[in-house]
Design a protein around this motif. Structure first.
Motif, PDB file in Angstrom:
ATOM      1  N   ASP A  44       7.270  -2.361  17.918  1.00  0.00           N
ATOM      2  CA  ASP A  44       7.130  -1.101  17.194  1.00  0.00           C
ATOM      3  C   ASP A  44       7.705   0.054  18.005  1.00  0.00           C
ATOM      4  O   ASP A  44       8.407   0.920  17.462  1.00  0.00           O
ATOM      5  CB  ASP A  44       5.652  -0.846  16.887  1.00  0.00           C
ATOM      6  N   LEU A  45       7.455   0.069  19.313  1.00  0.00           N
ATOM      7  CA  LEU A  45       7.983   1.131  20.166  1.00  0.00           C
ATOM      8  C   LEU A  45       9.497   1.042  20.295  1.00  0.00           C
ATOM      9  O   LEU A  45      10.186   2.066  20.385  1.00  0.00           O
ATOM     10  CB  LEU A  45       7.321   1.074  21.538  1.00  0.00           C
ATOM     11  N   VAL A  46      10.034  -0.175  20.303  1.00  0.00           N
ATOM     12  CA  VAL A  46      11.495  -0.332  20.290  1.00  0.00           C
ATOM     13  C   VAL A  46      12.058   0.194  18.981  1.00  0.00           C
ATOM     14  O   VAL A  46      13.068   0.900  18.953  1.00  0.00           O
ATOM     15  CB  VAL A  46      11.884  -1.811  20.513  1.00  0.00           C
ATOM     16  N   GLY A  47      11.391  -0.133  17.878  1.00  0.00           N
ATOM     17  CA  GLY A  47      11.839   0.350  16.571  1.00  0.00           C
ATOM     18  C   GLY A  47      11.845   1.859  16.460  1.00  0.00           C
ATOM     19  O   GLY A  47      12.695   2.447  15.788  1.00  0.00           O
ATOM     20  N   LYS A  48      10.911   2.514  17.168  1.00  0.00           N
ATOM     21  CA  LYS A  48      10.828   3.982  17.144  1.00  0.00           C
ATOM     22  C   LYS A  48      11.720   4.633  18.194  1.00  0.00           C
ATOM     23  O   LYS A  48      11.802   5.864  18.252  1.00  0.00           O
ATOM     24  CB  LYS A  48       9.375   4.412  17.373  1.00  0.00           C
ATOM     25  N   GLY A  49      12.363   3.826  19.019  1.00  0.00           N
ATOM     26  CA  GLY A  49      13.252   4.373  20.034  1.00  0.00           C
ATOM     27  C   GLY A  49      12.558   4.835  21.298  1.00  0.00           C
ATOM     28  O   GLY A  49      13.210   5.410  22.184  1.00  0.00           O
ATOM     29  N   VAL A  50      11.247   4.590  21.405  1.00  0.00           N
ATOM     30  CA  VAL A  50      10.518   4.972  22.623  1.00  0.00           C
ATOM     31  C   VAL A  50      10.944   4.072  23.783  1.00  0.00           C
ATOM     32  O   VAL A  50      11.115   4.532  24.921  1.00  0.00           O
ATOM     33  CB  VAL A  50       8.997   4.882  22.400  1.00  0.00           C
ATOM     34  N   LEU A  51      11.105   2.781  23.506  1.00  0.00           N
ATOM     35  CA  LEU A  51      11.599   1.821  24.477  1.00  0.00           C
ATOM     36  C   LEU A  51      12.947   1.296  23.990  1.00  0.00           C
ATOM     37  O   LEU A  51      13.146   1.105  22.782  1.00  0.00           O
ATOM     38  CB  LEU A  51      10.622   0.652  24.637  1.00  0.00           C
ATOM     39  N   ARG A  52      13.862   1.063  24.924  1.00  0.00           N
ATOM     40  CA  ARG A  52      15.211   0.630  24.558  1.00  0.00           C
ATOM     41  C   ARG A  52      15.603  -0.565  25.424  1.00  0.00           C
ATOM     42  O   ARG A  52      15.826  -0.401  26.623  1.00  0.00           O
ATOM     43  CB  ARG A  52      16.217   1.762  24.768  1.00  0.00           C
ATOM     44  N   PRO A  53      15.657  -1.761  24.843  1.00  0.00           N
ATOM     45  CA  PRO A  53      16.031  -2.929  25.639  1.00  0.00           C
ATOM     46  C   PRO A  53      17.422  -2.775  26.222  1.00  0.00           C
ATOM     47  O   PRO A  53      18.346  -2.310  25.544  1.00  0.00           O
ATOM     48  CB  PRO A  53      15.954  -4.087  24.639  1.00  0.00           C
ATOM     49  N   ARG A  54      17.561  -3.176  27.469  1.00  0.00           N
ATOM     50  CA  ARG A  54      18.850  -3.119  28.141  1.00  0.00           C
ATOM     51  C   ARG A  54      19.504  -4.496  28.051  1.00  0.00           C
ATOM     52  O   ARG A  54      18.995  -5.475  28.585  1.00  0.00           O
ATOM     53  CB  ARG A  54      18.665  -2.713  29.608  1.00  0.00           C
ATOM     54  N   ILE A  55      20.618  -4.571  27.337  1.00  0.00           N
ATOM     55  CA  ILE A  55      21.366  -5.819  27.166  1.00  0.00           C
ATOM     56  C   ILE A  55      22.620  -5.729  28.026  1.00  0.00           C
ATOM     57  O   ILE A  55      23.470  -4.873  27.810  1.00  0.00           O
ATOM     58  CB  ILE A  55      21.704  -6.072  25.693  1.00  0.00           C
ATOM     59  N   ASN A  56      22.710  -6.619  28.992  1.00  0.00           N
ATOM     60  CA  ASN A  56      23.839  -6.594  29.915  1.00  0.00           C
ATOM     61  C   ASN A  56      25.071  -7.283  29.336  1.00  0.00           C
ATOM     62  O   ASN A  56      26.188  -6.779  29.453  1.00  0.00           O
ATOM     63  CB  ASN A  56      23.444  -7.290  31.224  1.00  0.00           C
ATOM     64  N   SER A  57      24.862  -8.430  28.683  1.00  0.00           N
ATOM     65  CA  SER A  57      25.995  -9.199  28.163  1.00  0.00           C
ATOM     66  C   SER A  57      25.513 -10.151  27.079  1.00  0.00           C
ATOM     67  O   SER A  57      24.321 -10.456  26.979  1.00  0.00           O
ATOM     68  CB  SER A  57      26.685  -9.976  29.290  1.00  0.00           C
ATOM     69  N   ARG A  58      26.473 -10.621  26.272  1.00  0.00           N
ATOM     70  CA  ARG A  58      26.157 -11.523  25.171  1.00  0.00           C
ATOM     71  C   ARG A  58      27.159 -12.675  25.182  1.00  0.00           C
ATOM     72  O   ARG A  58      28.349 -12.470  25.416  1.00  0.00           O
ATOM     73  CB  ARG A  58      26.199 -10.793  23.832  1.00  0.00           C
ATOM     74  N   TYR A  59      26.666 -13.888  24.905  1.00  0.00           N
ATOM     75  CA  TYR A  59      27.491 -15.085  24.876  1.00  0.00           C
ATOM     76  C   TYR A  59      27.186 -15.877  23.611  1.00  0.00           C
ATOM     77  O   TYR A  59      26.076 -15.828  23.083  1.00  0.00           O
ATOM     78  CB  TYR A  59      27.182 -15.988  26.076  1.00  0.00           C
ATOM     79  N   ALA A  60      28.170 -16.661  23.161  1.00  0.00           N
ATOM     80  CA  ALA A  60      27.913 -17.639  22.113  1.00  0.00           C
ATOM     81  C   ALA A  60      27.075 -18.774  22.696  1.00  0.00           C
ATOM     82  O   ALA A  60      27.068 -19.004  23.908  1.00  0.00           O
ATOM     83  CB  ALA A  60      29.223 -18.181  21.562  1.00  0.00           C
ATOM     84  N   LEU A  61      26.372 -19.493  21.829  1.00  0.00           N
ATOM     85  CA  LEU A  61      25.470 -20.554  22.285  1.00  0.00           C
ATOM     86  C   LEU A  61      26.206 -21.599  23.124  1.00  0.00           C
ATOM     87  O   LEU A  61      25.678 -22.078  24.126  1.00  0.00           O
ATOM     88  CB  LEU A  61      24.793 -21.221  21.083  1.00  0.00           C
TER      89      LEU A  61
END
Length: 343
Positions: free
Chosen positions: A302-319
């Motif tokens: 819920d806090l992520v949805g409201k922008g209070v917390l913001r996950p930090r994503i460093n990189s993304r890969y295919a499976l």
């Protein structure tokens, strides 16, 4: 369905894509078509055979996952088909003493995805319907996967176990990690001053941009001396430690009297020296913390949805590039989480 499995312990090369039977939901269960999962250091421990967990081979890794409910079993409202959800990675019994108290994270019969039972490195997963957490529309699947363990673990440790308070100074070891970078955001939202350590200046710069008040490169600076200087010799009220090893041992001498250390992991060493005399004379507290409840997961989503917390994503890969993702995770160069996109 396709899943990433391993049939023997070893390096990233043991991870292979295989075809597995599609799951069928029983009473109270659903099938979730997974869209994203996130890596955790425990994945490496399990893959290498040093985790101390019992599981059957072939095994599928992955704690965190988010996707869309595609099938429901008897007893589940068919209207849930198409619902966007994150999947709680703690399978609980629902009837033991701790589940009845609402403390399901220490359920005596609990099993964790990717550790004891097949996890989320797969296109589909079978799960109890009540273990699915509805996603706010503003949270995408990658953000959800990046939030469950990181923010959930940090929230339980800081807000529930250690009870971080406004105005306190908190030392966060290895602040570039997924849980530690989440802990930084929670501490700042709670009104605390944060000192962060890391081995790389780029991670320290990112932590500073995220709100860290003071940063220390532990490869070039004596952390104990630096904390002493920053705090004017008082020490910190709280240490957030997911490292263990010498960092755990040294933390005792950076805590002020009546300070607390909350431990959530020990990837740098599980067995440490402990000065009992210093411990009891200074009346400090050591607090253990592990995982979180579903209600706490809902809170952080819920806090992520409201922008209070913001996950930090460093990189993304295919499976099918999970081996490369594991290599990046093992190198400890990432700030925040590494995501596998499953579509």
């Amino acid at each position: 369905m396709k899943a990433l499995v391993f049939r023997e312990y070893g390096g990233p090369e043991v991870l292979k894509i295989e075809e597995l039977p599609d799951p069928n939901p029983g009473f109270g269960e659903v099938v979730v078509d997974l869209k994203a999962t996130a890596l955790n250091h425990v994945d490496i421990d399990v893959r290498e055979g040093v985790s101390r967990f019992d599981f059957a081979m072939p095994h599928t890794l992955g704690l965190e996952g988010a996707g869309v409910i595609s099938l429901v079993g008897d007893g589940v409202d068919p209207a849930r088909i198409g619902e966007r959800v994150a999947v709680s990675y703690i399978r609980t019994c629902g009837h033991c003493e701790w589940c009845q108290r609402g403390m399901e994270n220490i359920c005596v019969n609990r099993k964790l995805l990717g550790e004891h039972i097949p996890g989320t490195y797969a296109q589909k997963i079978l799960t109890p319907a009540d273990h699915c957490l509805t996603l706010p529309d503003t949270v995408d699947f990658g953000e959800a996967a990046a939030s469950l363990s990181a923010f959930g673990t940090a929230w339980h440790a800081l807000m529930i176990r250690a009870e971080v308070k406004l105005g306190e100074t908190v030392l966060i070891h290895s602040i570039g990690g997924g849980v530690a970078s989440a802990a930084l955001q929670i501490c700042k939202a709670a009104g605390a001053t944060v000192i962060g350590t890391a081995s790389r200046d780029d991670k320290l710069s990112q932590a500073t941009a995220d709100g860290a008040d003071h940063v220390i490169n532990y490869t070039t600076t004596n952390v104990r001396n630096a904390v002493d200087e920053i705090t004017g010799g008082r020490g910190v009220e709280l240490v957030f430690d997911g490292v263990g090893g010498t960092a755990f041992t040294e933390s005792m001498f950076m805590l002020r009297p009546y300070g607390r250390l909350v431990s959530i992991g020990a990837h740098a060493g599980e067995v440490v020296e402990f000065d009992i005399i210093e411990f009891f004379r200074r009346q400090i507290s050591y607090i253990s913390s592990h995982t979180q409840t579903r209600d706490e997961m809902r809170t952080v989503l819920d806090l992520v949805g409201k922008g209070v917390l913001r996950p930090r994503i460093n990189s993304r890969y295919a499976l099918d590039r999970a081996g490369e993702a594991h290599e990046e995770l093992a190198a400890r160069t990432a700030y925040g989480k590494i995501i596998l996109d499953i579509d």
